[in-house]
Design a protein around this motif. Structure first.
Motif, PDB file in Angstrom:
ATOM      1  N   ARG A   1      -7.492 -14.450  17.432  1.00  0.00           N
ATOM      2  CA  ARG A   1      -8.449 -14.240  18.943  1.00  0.00           C
ATOM      3  C   ARG A   1      -9.428 -14.290  18.622  1.00  0.00           C
ATOM      4  N   ILE A   2     -10.814 -15.110  18.879  1.00  0.00           N
ATOM      5  CA  ILE A   2     -12.204 -14.508  18.774  1.00  0.00           C
ATOM      6  C   ILE A   2     -13.333 -14.219  19.898  1.00  0.00           C
ATOM      7  N   SER A   3     -13.661 -13.076  19.404  1.00  0.00           N
ATOM      8  CA  SER A   3     -14.324 -13.011  21.297  1.00  0.00           C
ATOM      9  C   SER A   3     -15.840 -13.539  20.673  1.00  0.00           C
ATOM     10  N   ALA A   4     -16.531 -14.585  20.708  1.00  0.00           N
ATOM     11  CA  ALA A   4     -17.909 -14.732  20.314  1.00  0.00           C
ATOM     12  C   ALA A   4     -18.927 -15.048  21.963  1.00  0.00           C
ATOM     13  N   VAL A   5     -20.001 -14.491  21.551  1.00  0.00           N
ATOM     14  CA  VAL A   5     -20.790 -14.825  22.464  1.00  0.00           C
ATOM     15  C   VAL A   5     -22.673 -16.166  22.316  1.00  0.00           C
ATOM     16  N   PRO A   6     -22.429 -16.465  23.046  1.00  0.00           N
ATOM     17  CA  PRO A   6     -24.343 -17.550  22.615  1.00  0.00           C
ATOM     18  C   PRO A   6     -24.827 -16.483  21.443  1.00  0.00           C
ATOM     19  N   ALA A   7     -25.643 -17.037  20.629  1.00  0.00           N
ATOM     20  CA  ALA A   7     -26.457 -15.696  19.461  1.00  0.00           C
ATOM     21  C   ALA A   7     -28.042 -15.605  20.078  1.00  0.00           C
ATOM     22  N   ALA A   8     -28.533 -16.805  20.917  1.00  0.00           N
ATOM     23  CA  ALA A   8     -29.172 -16.369  21.939  1.00  0.00           C
ATOM     24  C   ALA A   8     -28.340 -17.376  23.580  1.00  0.00           C
ATOM     25  N   PRO A   9     -29.088 -16.551  24.108  1.00  0.00           N
ATOM     26  CA  PRO A   9     -28.969 -15.817  25.484  1.00  0.00           C
ATOM     27  C   PRO A   9     -28.940 -17.904  26.017  1.00  0.00           C
ATOM     28  N   PRO A  10     -28.145 -17.903  26.689  1.00  0.00           N
ATOM     29  CA  PRO A  10     -27.947 -19.082  27.498  1.00  0.00           C
ATOM     30  C   PRO A  10     -29.357 -19.220  28.221  1.00  0.00           C
TER      31      PRO A  10
ATOM     32  N   ALA B   1     -16.720 -21.580  11.295  1.00  0.00           N
ATOM     33  CA  ALA B   1     -18.285 -21.307  11.360  1.00  0.00           C
ATOM     34  C   ALA B   1     -17.998 -20.616  13.816  1.00  0.00           C
ATOM     35  N   PRO B   2     -19.525 -19.896  13.450  1.00  0.00           N
ATOM     36  CA  PRO B   2     -18.594 -19.594  15.054  1.00  0.00           C
ATOM     37  C   PRO B   2     -20.168 -20.160  15.407  1.00  0.00           C
ATOM     38  N   THR B   3     -19.493 -21.039  15.400  1.00  0.00           N
ATOM     39  CA  THR B   3     -20.514 -22.861  16.112  1.00  0.00           C
ATOM     40  C   THR B   3     -19.671 -23.724  16.847  1.00  0.00           C
TER      41      THR B   3
ATOM     42  N   ALA C   1     -25.063 -27.392  29.997  1.00  0.00           N
ATOM     43  CA  ALA C   1     -26.110 -25.788  30.709  1.00  0.00           C
ATOM     44  C   ALA C   1     -26.553 -25.017  29.865  1.00  0.00           C
ATOM     45  N   GLY C   2     -25.795 -24.437  29.104  1.00  0.00           N
ATOM     46  CA  GLY C   2     -26.359 -23.124  28.875  1.00  0.00           C
ATOM     47  C   GLY C   2     -25.340 -22.620  29.768  1.00  0.00           C
ATOM     48  N   ARG C   3     -24.613 -22.320  30.628  1.00  0.00           N
ATOM     49  CA  ARG C   3     -23.954 -21.725  31.675  1.00  0.00           C
ATOM     50  C   ARG C   3     -22.262 -21.235  30.737  1.00  0.00           C
ATOM     51  N   VAL C   4     -21.786 -20.793  30.177  1.00  0.00           N
ATOM     52  CA  VAL C   4     -21.196 -20.241  28.826  1.00  0.00           C
ATOM     53  C   VAL C   4     -21.803 -18.352  28.414  1.00  0.00           C
ATOM     54  N   HIS C   5     -21.330 -17.663  28.797  1.00  0.00           N
ATOM     55  CA  HIS C   5     -22.132 -16.526  28.070  1.00  0.00           C
ATOM     56  C   HIS C   5     -20.702 -15.606  27.254  1.00  0.00           C
ATOM     57  N   ARG C   6     -19.827 -16.226  26.837  1.00  0.00           N
ATOM     58  CA  ARG C   6     -18.729 -16.254  26.307  1.00  0.00           C
ATOM     59  C   ARG C   6     -17.449 -16.699  26.090  1.00  0.00           C
ATOM     60  N   VAL C   7     -16.794 -16.640  24.685  1.00  0.00           N
ATOM     61  CA  VAL C   7     -16.305 -17.783  24.160  1.00  0.00           C
ATOM     62  C   VAL C   7     -15.183 -16.560  24.150  1.00  0.00           C
ATOM     63  N   LEU C   8     -14.123 -16.901  24.529  1.00  0.00           N
ATOM     64  CA  LEU C   8     -12.567 -16.438  24.291  1.00  0.00           C
ATOM     65  C   LEU C   8     -11.551 -17.340  23.674  1.00  0.00           C
ATOM     66  N   ALA C   9     -11.141 -17.393  22.064  1.00  0.00           N
ATOM     67  CA  ALA C   9     -10.444 -18.384  21.784  1.00  0.00           C
ATOM     68  C   ALA C   9      -8.793 -18.286  20.557  1.00  0.00           C
ATOM     69  N   TYR C  10      -8.056 -18.819  21.065  1.00  0.00           N
ATOM     70  CA  TYR C  10      -6.469 -18.565  20.564  1.00  0.00           C
ATOM     71  C   TYR C  10      -6.749 -19.546  19.964  1.00  0.00           C
TER      72      TYR C  10
ATOM     73  N   ARG D   1     -24.958 -21.899  18.310  1.00  0.00           N
ATOM     74  CA  ARG D   1     -23.862 -21.283  17.433  1.00  0.00           C
ATOM     75  C   ARG D   1     -24.443 -19.650  18.378  1.00  0.00           C
ATOM     76  N   LEU D   2     -23.547 -18.663  17.905  1.00  0.00           N
ATOM     77  CA  LEU D   2     -22.190 -17.732  18.505  1.00  0.00           C
ATOM     78  C   LEU D   2     -22.875 -16.562  17.756  1.00  0.00           C
ATOM     79  N   VAL D   3     -22.364 -15.556  18.072  1.00  0.00           N
ATOM     80  CA  VAL D   3     -21.946 -14.569  17.370  1.00  0.00           C
ATOM     81  C   VAL D   3     -20.561 -13.871  17.425  1.00  0.00           C
ATOM     82  N   VAL D   4     -19.824 -13.495  16.493  1.00  0.00           N
ATOM     83  CA  VAL D   4     -18.083 -13.266  17.050  1.00  0.00           C
ATOM     84  C   VAL D   4     -18.629 -11.826  16.531  1.00  0.00           C
ATOM     85  N   GLU D   5     -18.202 -11.035  18.328  1.00  0.00           N
ATOM     86  CA  GLU D   5     -17.747  -9.596  18.747  1.00  0.00           C
ATOM     87  C   GLU D   5     -16.869  -9.498  17.841  1.00  0.00           C
ATOM     88  N   ASP D   6     -15.185 -10.147  18.085  1.00  0.00           N
ATOM     89  CA  ASP D   6     -14.225  -9.338  17.239  1.00  0.00           C
ATOM     90  C   ASP D   6     -13.553 -10.800  17.496  1.00  0.00           C
ATOM     91  N   VAL D   7     -12.337 -10.541  16.035  1.00  0.00           N
ATOM     92  CA  VAL D   7     -11.412 -11.506  15.442  1.00  0.00           C
ATOM     93  C   VAL D   7     -10.430  -9.857  15.637  1.00  0.00           C
TER      94      VAL D   7
END
Lengths: 351, 351
Positions: B339-348, A301-303, B290-299, B325-331
């Motif tokens: 490789r998963i790129s995801a951004v917060p579902a609600a803006p930080p 899950a993207p959490t 702190a809500g200061r991550v604007h993108r998650v890049l997971a390998y 909660r994130l939203v997956v942009e790209d797998v």
């Protein structure tokens, strides 16, 4: 003919085999220890005249079902079968006999039968003047409806898929134990479809005590599916009398052991071929440490949680060189989740 | 014209903007706090006559570079720019002036400038009789070369990408601390390319003490890349004199704080726009909390460990309802890794 450059098979052959695969998917979970096979018969003009799938043990095989539906129109036609037709007398007569006496001109099968007792069907057919071809949609069938049975035919052991749902940081629950819902509604619905197709669901006693799961297959509307896998609880303690896993929605087996091979032997003895291992983390660790997980199905899950129990524990690995290496077969998304299917890089048992 | 039904832009326009995007990618990491912009000029016949990208602060913008290359051939042509041309006098004259005096007939930009001081370029151009269109490859540019700068232009804060590598079960190392290599060679090479394009790499003091990383960008051959991001170590203790992060391959900043907003303020003060946060788990947890991550890049490597440190810790989340909660942009897959790129579902900040 409209030849597909990738496979060399024409479009109507691919469509016929795809229909046979779909027919076999429908009977998954009802045929063990026999393979869930699908068969489609085309008449001489290439029209679909019969579709069939393996009936429960003792009942007719897929070829016989499809030939019955086709009747006289099978003569001069082609049978598409997901598995090489059997040539031996088991509880039912050999399918090769049925195909020959129905007068089909050709048989196309996806996968060769690895079972020495049943194999040789292609040779028997050829000796009777039937044209035989093999390999159409082989990969789809090997990874799909016949995956578990092919493993069982080769090893005599049930095939184990470890399924888990976790956050992107590998947590199966939050620090306070809450986990409803980590995965998406779509992923949960897919897991219920998978449960309906397996022979048994295995969970550890700790998970049953902690979460009181029912371990049933349900429709998206929440109704019990038309068939249910055997529920298997593994662990030495007692099951509480009111546990949901003991309700009358499906059969339940409590194995008072933590020994993975004892569990698999008990299941094999009951004709179980296809096992879905659903946790918890330590039971999954024990199966992985024993080299008895043949596929990993992860719903990520993207959490993010940053705390809480891990999806996997106690797999007996302490250093990176010993990490259990997998090969990703397939990555898809499922209602926002990332769904990963992976298999061990080296076959379990060879480690 | 060969109109693309999905976007309504013709093929040569898409190709021109794609070239402008590529030009902008080349200068990422060298322009902050200015945006890394790319510009391509086509002559009246549709031929590429100039390509340019933003020069380091104080130097010419992309449009001026491309117009210089085009010379007289820009007259009557079209300029493709990844960002709406600026209309204000900063350290350089407005790009709108340069475009008008070069005599281009049309300007196409991907993204509108959100900066109120620089915006209005499209209106200025139109008032001068230049045809202006917007939105071509907007998504590619917003998620790609201008992602960090657009965030910075809207919020005044640096953009933070948290990058981590972990096993499928969320471990960043084995129980004994070994972690070479969890991710594939391809994934590691990609991370080095990402490092080369950011303004700063941030790591916690604990990670620096434990792993002694160099935090540089290297080529696949292991050579230092032609430019290096600022290395930032966050934590209150001392850095050992021999730490590799103190070598002369790049500049290093040691911020003696664990306060995330103090870190970001210090970086913003140095003109840092694009930050790559590389851990460890507790520093990542602090940024996420702190809500200061604007993108998650997971390998995620297709391996399992069952023990060892988690990729993320102490994010301040104790129950599933509070999961980030994130939203997956790209797998995608990267050398076997997922490789998963995801951004917060609600803006930080809105949480």
């Amino acid at each position: 003919m409209d030849v597909d450059p990738s496979g060399g098979w024409d479009r109507s052959s691919r469509a016929a085999m795809a229909l046979a695969v779909a027919a076999s998917e429908d009977v998954r979970g009802t045929t063990s220890p026999n393979p869930p096979v699908g068969c489609v018969v085309l008449d001489a003009a290439g029209e679909v005249v019969g579709v069939g799938a393996t009936q429960p043990p003792g009942g007719p095989h897929a070829e016989v079902m499809a030939l019955r539906a086709a009747g006289e129109r099978a003569r001069g036609g082609t049978a598409f079968v997901t598995l090489e037709p059997c040539a031996h007398h088991g509880r039912t007569p050999p399918c090769t006999e049925a195909l020959i006496s129905a007068g089909v001109a050709a048989v196309v099968h996806a996968v060769v039968d690895p079972n020495p007792r049943a194999a040789g069907g292609a040779d028997v057919l050829r000796a009777a003047g039937v044209r035989v071809e093999s390999g159409l949609l082989a990969r789809e069938v090997e990874r799909g409806p016949l995956r578990a049975w092919l493993h069982y035919a080769r090893t005599g052991q049930p095939h184990v898929t470890w399924k888990y749902a976790a956050t992107l940081d590998g947590r199966s629950a939050a620090a306070d134990g809450t986990s409803k819902w980590i995965s998406s509604a779509e992923s949960r619905a897919e897991v219920h479809r998978v449960r309906r197709q397996v022979d048994a669901i295995v969970a550890g006693l700790g998970t049953v005590l902690a979460d009181d799961p029912q371990l049933t297959a349900r429709t998206p509307e929440g109704v019990l599916a038309d068939r249910q896998p055997l529920r298997v609880v593994v662990g030495e303690g007692d099951l509480p009398a009111g546990a949901r896993v003991l309700d009358d929605s499906a059969e339940t087996l409590h194995l008072r052991t933590r020994d993975v091979d004892e569990v698999l032997a008990a299941l094999a003895g009951r004709g179980v071929v296809d096992v879905l291992l659903e946790g918890g983390p330590r039971l999954a660790g024990a199966f992985l440490a024993a080299g008895r997980v043949h596929r990993v199905l992860a719903y990520l899950a993207p959490t993010l949680l940053g705390a809480g129990p891990a999806a996997l524990a106690d797999a007996g690995i302490t250093t990176i060189a010993d990490a259990l290496r997998l090969v990703v077969e397939d990555v898809t998304t499922s209602g926002g989740d990332v769904r990963i299917s992976a298999v061990p890089a080296a076959p379990p048992g060879s480690r």
